[in-house]
Each structure stands twice: as C-alpha cells, then as structure tokens.
Enzyme design. Sequence first.
Site, mmCIF file in Angstrom:
data_model
loop_
_atom_site.group_PDB
_atom_site.id
_atom_site.type_symbol
_atom_site.label_atom_id
_atom_site.label_comp_id
_atom_site.label_asym_id
_atom_site.label_seq_id
_atom_site.Cartn_x
_atom_site.Cartn_y
_atom_site.Cartn_z
ATOM 1 N N HIS A 52 -34.235 88.090 -24.296
ATOM 2 C CA HIS A 52 -32.870 87.570 -24.346
ATOM 3 C C HIS A 52 -32.754 86.659 -25.548
ATOM 4 O O HIS A 52 -33.615 85.798 -25.758
ATOM 5 C CB HIS A 52 -32.528 86.816 -23.059
ATOM 6 C CG HIS A 52 -32.614 87.721 -21.879
ATOM 7 N ND1 HIS A 52 -31.628 88.631 -21.589
ATOM 8 C CD2 HIS A 52 -33.608 87.921 -20.982
ATOM 9 C CE1 HIS A 52 -32.013 89.342 -20.542
ATOM 10 N NE2 HIS A 52 -33.203 88.933 -20.159
ATOM 11 N N ALA A 88 -25.943 91.814 -19.736
ATOM 12 C CA ALA A 88 -25.542 91.328 -18.410
ATOM 13 C C ALA A 88 -26.122 92.176 -17.270
ATOM 14 O O ALA A 88 -26.243 91.686 -16.138
ATOM 15 C CB ALA A 88 -24.025 91.281 -18.311
ATOM 16 N N PRO A 125 -25.107 96.258 -22.769
ATOM 17 C CA PRO A 125 -23.698 96.033 -23.073
ATOM 18 C C PRO A 125 -23.427 94.787 -23.912
ATOM 19 O O PRO A 125 -24.038 93.737 -23.717
ATOM 20 C CB PRO A 125 -23.043 95.894 -21.687
ATOM 21 C CG PRO A 125 -24.152 95.730 -20.722
ATOM 22 C CD PRO A 125 -25.365 96.365 -21.329
ATOM 23 N N ASN A 126 -22.509 94.978 -24.839
ATOM 24 C CA ASN A 126 -21.998 93.917 -25.718
ATOM 25 C C ASN A 126 -22.970 93.466 -26.807
ATOM 26 O O ASN A 126 -22.611 92.634 -27.642
ATOM 27 C CB ASN A 126 -21.507 92.704 -24.903
ATOM 28 C CG ASN A 126 -20.369 93.085 -23.983
ATOM 29 O OD1 ASN A 126 -19.390 93.653 -24.452
ATOM 30 N ND2 ASN A 126 -20.494 92.829 -22.693
ATOM 31 N N ARG A 161 -19.783 88.004 -31.269
ATOM 32 C CA ARG A 161 -19.877 87.172 -30.065
ATOM 33 C C ARG A 161 -20.122 85.730 -30.480
ATOM 34 O O ARG A 161 -20.471 85.470 -31.630
ATOM 35 C CB ARG A 161 -21.048 87.635 -29.178
ATOM 36 C CG ARG A 161 -20.881 89.016 -28.637
ATOM 37 C CD ARG A 161 -22.081 89.401 -27.784
ATOM 38 N NE ARG A 161 -21.963 88.891 -26.416
ATOM 39 C CZ ARG A 161 -22.824 89.204 -25.457
ATOM 40 N NH1 ARG A 161 -23.852 89.989 -25.693
ATOM 41 N NH2 ARG A 161 -22.658 88.732 -24.239
ATOM 42 N N ARG A 207 -28.416 78.243 -18.986
ATOM 43 C CA ARG A 207 -26.977 78.509 -19.143
ATOM 44 C C ARG A 207 -26.363 78.562 -17.732
ATOM 45 O O ARG A 207 -26.794 77.837 -16.857
ATOM 46 C CB ARG A 207 -26.772 79.823 -19.923
ATOM 47 C CG ARG A 207 -27.274 79.739 -21.370
ATOM 48 C CD ARG A 207 -27.040 81.043 -22.111
ATOM 49 N NE ARG A 207 -25.616 81.357 -22.233
ATOM 50 C CZ ARG A 207 -25.146 82.564 -22.600
ATOM 51 N NH1 ARG A 207 -25.994 83.535 -22.894
ATOM 52 N NH2 ARG A 207 -23.852 82.770 -22.688
ATOM 53 N N GLU A 241 -39.075 92.250 -21.851
ATOM 54 C CA GLU A 241 -37.636 91.937 -21.756
ATOM 55 C C GLU A 241 -37.342 90.741 -22.652
ATOM 56 O O GLU A 241 -38.073 89.745 -22.615
ATOM 57 C CB GLU A 241 -37.269 91.612 -20.303
ATOM 58 C CG GLU A 241 -35.809 91.183 -20.149
ATOM 59 C CD GLU A 241 -35.368 91.127 -18.688
ATOM 60 O OE1 GLU A 241 -35.599 92.106 -17.954
ATOM 61 O OE2 GLU A 241 -34.808 90.094 -18.291
ATOM 62 N N TYR A 298 -25.427 83.267 -29.823
ATOM 63 C CA TYR A 298 -26.157 84.488 -30.200
ATOM 64 C C TYR A 298 -26.511 84.570 -31.683
ATOM 65 O O TYR A 298 -27.178 85.523 -32.103
ATOM 66 C CB TYR A 298 -25.352 85.724 -29.774
ATOM 67 C CG TYR A 298 -25.168 85.812 -28.272
ATOM 68 C CD1 TYR A 298 -26.257 86.087 -27.441
ATOM 69 C CD2 TYR A 298 -23.926 85.595 -27.678
ATOM 70 C CE1 TYR A 298 -26.112 86.147 -26.063
ATOM 71 C CE2 TYR A 298 -23.770 85.659 -26.298
ATOM 72 C CZ TYR A 298 -24.858 85.934 -25.495
ATOM 73 O OH TYR A 298 -24.721 85.990 -24.139
ATOM 74 N N ASN A 343 -33.344 94.476 -24.046
ATOM 75 C CA ASN A 343 -32.414 93.402 -23.705
ATOM 76 C C ASN A 343 -31.297 94.064 -22.902
ATOM 77 O O ASN A 343 -30.388 94.661 -23.488
ATOM 78 C CB ASN A 343 -31.856 92.745 -24.972
ATOM 79 C CG ASN A 343 -30.924 91.586 -24.639
ATOM 80 O OD1 ASN A 343 -30.501 91.435 -23.493
ATOM 81 N ND2 ASN A 343 -30.594 90.789 -25.638
HETATM 82 C C1 DQA Z 1 -28.268 88.140 -23.152
HETATM 83 C C2 DQA Z 1 -27.941 87.151 -22.035
HETATM 84 C C3 DQA Z 1 -27.082 87.786 -20.972
HETATM 85 O O1 DQA Z 1 -26.788 86.845 -19.952
HETATM 86 C C4 DQA Z 1 -25.766 88.258 -21.576
HETATM 87 O O2 DQA Z 1 -24.998 88.894 -20.603
HETATM 88 C C5 DQA Z 1 -25.980 89.108 -22.776
HETATM 89 C C6 DQA Z 1 -27.008 88.747 -23.734
HETATM 90 C C7 DQA Z 1 -29.053 87.486 -24.304
HETATM 91 O O3 DQA Z 1 -29.581 88.225 -25.126
HETATM 92 O O4 DQA Z 1 -29.127 86.257 -24.389
HETATM 93 O O5 DQA Z 1 -25.217 90.050 -23.007
HETATM 94 O O6 DQA Z 1 -29.080 89.164 -22.613
#
Ligand code: DQA
Length: 144
Positions: free
Chosen positions: A100, A77, A9-10, A17, A107, A98, A22, A74
Amino acid sequence: MKLLVVNGPNLNMLGFRDKNVYGSTDYAALCEMLTKKGAELGFEVECYQSNHEGAIIDRLQEALSDGTVGLVINPGAYTHYSYAIHDALEILHFPKVEIHISDVDNREDFRKISVTAPACDVKLAGEGVQGYVHAMEIVKERLK
Ligand code: DQA
C-alpha cells in the site's frame, strides 16, 4: 523471471488522487519505474491494473500457468473486503507481497483491516511508490 504487479481500483488515477496521500507519480510513470527497477533485479515485469474484482481474479488465476514466479499486489479498496481476491491469492504458491502506498494503519479505521494480506507473505504500507520496489526486492529474496 516473470513478476506480476497487480494494481486494483483507482490506482490508474495515481497522479490525480490526493497527492498528499499518494504522491505525484502517475500510473504510467509507476509502471515505467517498476519495469526498469524490476529488470535490474532480473525480473520481466508485467504491470496489470483493473477496476474490476472479477478481472483481477481472472488475472491471478492466469498467473498459475503463465510462468509467473512472484507477485506484488496493491488491491486498493478491495483490500478491505474482498474475500474473493483473498481466495484467489491463496491458490498461488509463489512469493506474494501486498503493498500500500499510503500508511493504511494510520488512516480511517476501515483501512486498517486487510482481508487479503493473510493470503500474502508480507504486507508493506506507507513507503509511497518506493514500496513497490521494496516489494520486488522481497520477492527476489524469497525466491533464493
Ligand atoms: C491503497 C489504500 C487503500 O485503502 C485505498 O483504497 C487505495 C490505495 C494504498 O495504496 O495506499 O486505493 O491501497
């Protein structure tokens, strides 16, 4: 060699963002970069993104029988609380990394917890979008 890149998501909102966290690469540019770098490593890359937990699980299950040899994920959240994605990852027996984009360990406290990472071989964080390329290199190394 089919490599699946799953973004949760997102992550389709990259470029919109918080750029300080990011970066400025948008999702389309990320996929283009991964397709190109993946090809250099010998991978046919599929970029999959969903904002829905069940859809991500369905895609992971499909990877059992569609010729996928490795996974970069990735979970966004969902990383921090989706035991359902954890369980779906556990079923896959090929290299899984995985990643990020941000430095989740430095954070907010809730981001320090990854319930999905134990079902992957490696967790990378804080390398920006280049972390995806690093993740693909690790998959390749693990396939040797
Ligand atoms: C993320 C870190 C997560 O905490 C966040 O919710 C994301 C992006 C990252 O790529 O740094 O959506 O996975």
